[in-house]
Write an enzyme that holds these catalytic residues in place. Structure first.
Site, PDB file in Angstrom:
ATOM      1  N   LEU A  48     -40.265  45.093 -19.454  1.00 24.42           N
ATOM      2  CA  LEU A  48     -39.639  46.362 -19.053  1.00 24.42           C
ATOM      3  C   LEU A  48     -40.496  47.576 -19.415  1.00 24.42           C
ATOM      4  O   LEU A  48     -40.200  48.691 -18.980  1.00 24.42           O
ATOM      5  CB  LEU A  48     -38.248  46.489 -19.684  1.00 24.42           C
ATOM      6  N   ASP A  93     -41.441  36.427 -15.183  1.00 24.00           N
ATOM      7  CA  ASP A  93     -42.597  37.111 -15.789  1.00 24.00           C
ATOM      8  C   ASP A  93     -42.871  38.419 -15.034  1.00 24.00           C
ATOM      9  O   ASP A  93     -44.030  38.780 -14.780  1.00 24.00           O
ATOM     10  CB  ASP A  93     -43.848  36.216 -15.802  1.00 24.00           C
ATOM     11  N   HIS A 124     -43.885  30.258 -18.898  1.00 24.46           N
ATOM     12  CA  HIS A 124     -44.679  30.207 -17.660  1.00 24.46           C
ATOM     13  C   HIS A 124     -45.705  29.068 -17.552  1.00 24.46           C
ATOM     14  O   HIS A 124     -46.906  29.306 -17.493  1.00 24.46           O
ATOM     15  CB  HIS A 124     -45.349  31.546 -17.370  1.00 24.46           C
TER      16      HIS A 124
HETATM   17  O1  DOR Z   1     -49.611  38.212 -16.303  1.00 27.17           O
HETATM   18  C1  DOR Z   1     -49.090  38.509 -17.364  1.00 27.17           C
HETATM   19  N1  DOR Z   1     -48.680  39.759 -17.597  1.00 27.17           N
HETATM   20  N2  DOR Z   1     -48.945  37.577 -18.310  1.00 27.17           N
HETATM   21  C2  DOR Z   1     -48.547  37.880 -19.554  1.00 27.17           C
HETATM   22  O2  DOR Z   1     -48.455  36.990 -20.361  1.00 27.17           O
HETATM   23  C3  DOR Z   1     -48.263  39.288 -19.921  1.00 27.17           C
HETATM   24  C4  DOR Z   1     -47.889  40.070 -18.729  1.00 27.17           C
HETATM   25  C5  DOR Z   1     -47.887  41.567 -18.958  1.00 27.17           C
HETATM   26  O3  DOR Z   1     -47.325  42.014 -19.967  1.00 27.17           O
HETATM   27  O4  DOR Z   1     -48.406  42.295 -18.117  1.00 27.17           O
END
Ligand code: DOR
Length: 425
Positions: A60, A302, A229
């Site tokens: 968020l 995710d 994931h």
């Molecule tokens: O692709 C991702 N983005 N994987 C993650 O583990 C963190 C996330 C992010 O916070 O942008």
């Protein structure tokens, strides 16, 4: 007291499917039957009426990166996606490693009033992998899920200690499985595609080693481990064996890992950069099979909003992540060869149980139960237009893609926060 009736739909929950109207009063389902009437009616013709969706994995960005998303905009995207509860990942700035930050996230979510937000606590202070976060204090305040997501806990001794505390405190540790010694500078999946493009690779083994380590640490300590994931075929196989051994291990997969492959990076477009990376068609098939046979318990988005400026950077500098909340249900309906009841299970009551919120979310649609509900049309078609998304960011890899399955209404505690596909606040 207003009586709201969801009329003309097919109820789908843990006990199967049936044609029925659903009456809601004072936050609860009060009647499920035929030809019900009330003061307000929501049309559910051609729709499924199900327990609200639950997402175990949402970024968020507030506090810290409100340029990309806020708790309010992310909650609105969640409600429009059919979610009534989400777990907020702790890689905020500051990180969710103290009661003060947890309480801030809860208060902002309550103010927005669009979706129940459950902030996850960090496993280690500031997600640095050095010192454990104050589990006891956070658990006493109702935090059930802890993770350093974005980072995996590299030190096996620290992870073992964390799990020993977790078992005593009856909390769950969720791991971002990545051995970073194997992924330095990585931009995409290590395979023939990455060699061809001349980009540094993120090998499958970097995930699988940590999946294996944490399964074995769960066996040793008896603590619950949730694997975030999953992206590779071998990871799915390791979880399948762990479950056959009766271990307290659960797992999730994202819509992008069952719909997109590494070849999409051929245009060097950072919208396809994500961590863990998009993998091969064989991995994608294994993720789908893992969802179909229940090895993978939950679909989690995710949802990772990033500002347009940051995603326009060169591939090696752009941050990983893609939006997910508003497209998850349609991708699951359109791309998974699974009965609708199993799809809803993976998006609702199974993740609710992992998040330990099964007393309020993912409940059967029955009299006396909390009215956290989603009404969706499984055959409605629509096209993803990034500018129309409620998220503050635009980094969806599905722009222009035709989707099947659309949320019509979402009820949070009896309150219709989405009516006819429009957020009410
Ligand atoms: O692709 C991702 N983005 N994987 C993650 O583990 C963190 C996330 C992010 O916070 O942008």
């Amino acid at each position: 007291m207003t009586r709201l009736v969801i009329r003309g739909g097919t109820v789908l929950d843990q006990s199967g499917e049936r044609r029925a109207d659903v009456a809601v009063e004072d936050g609860r389902v009060t009647e499920v039957g035929s030809s019900l009437s009330g003061d307000q009616t929501l049309d559910a013709g051609g729709c499924i009426v199900a327990p609200g969706l639950v997402d175990l994995h949402v970024h968020l960005r507030e506090p810290g990166r409100e340029d990309a998303e806020t708790i309010e905009t992310g909650s609105r995207a969640a409600a429009l996606g059919g979610f009534t509860a989400i777990v907020a990942m702790p890689n905020t700035e500051p990180a969710q490693d103290s009661l003060a930050v947890i309480e801030f996230v809860r208060a902002q979510a309550k103010r927005a009033g669009l979706c129940d937000v459950h902030p996850a606590g960090c496993i280690t202070m500031n997600r640095e992998g050095k010192a454990l976060a104050p589990f006891g204090e956070l658990a006493a305040a109702g935090v059930h899920l802890f993770t350093d997501d974005g980072n995996g806990v590299q030190d096996p001794q620290l992870m073992r200690h964390a799990l020993e505390y977790a078992r005593v405190l009856d909390i769950t540790l969720a791991q971002h499985c990545e051995v970073t010694a194997l992924t330095k500078g990585a931009v995409m999946h290590e395979g023939s595609c990455c060699s061809h493009l001349g980009l540094p690779g993120w090998p499958a083994i970097a995930e699988e080693l940590m999946v294996h380590r944490d399964i074995e640490l769960s066996r040793l300590t008896g603590a619950r481990v949730h694997l975030l994931h999953l992206s590779t075929a071998r990871s799915v196989e390791l979880v399948r064996t762990a479950k056959a051994d009766g271990l307290a291990v659960s797992a999730e997969a994202t819509p992008h890992h069952f719909t997109l492959t590494d070849e999409l990076l051929a245009g060097y477009d950072a919208v396809y950069k994500v961590n863990p990376p998009l993998r091969t068609a064989a991995d994608l098939a294994a993720i789908k099979a893992g969802l179909a046979d229940g090895t993978i318990d939950a679909i989690a988005t995710d949802h990772a909003p990033h500002s347009p400026e940051s995603k326009e950077a060169p591939l090696d500098q752009a941050p990983p992540g893609m939006l997910g909340l508003e497209t998850a249900l349609a991708l699951a309906i359109g791309e998974l060869d699974m009965p609708l009841a199993d799809i809803v299970a993976a998006l609702s009551w199974k993740p609710a149980a992992i998040a330990r919120i099964g007393d309020l979310h993912g409940r059967p649609v029955a009299a006396g139960e909390p009215a956290n509900l989603v009404v969706f049309d499984p055959s409605a078609t629509w096209t993803v237009v990034p500018a129309k998304l409620a998220s503050k960011s635009r980094n969806t890899p599905y722009a222009g893609r035709a989707m099947r399955g659309q949320v019509r209404h979402t009820l949070l505690g009896g309150d219709p926060v989405v009516i006819d596909g429009t957020a009410q606040r």
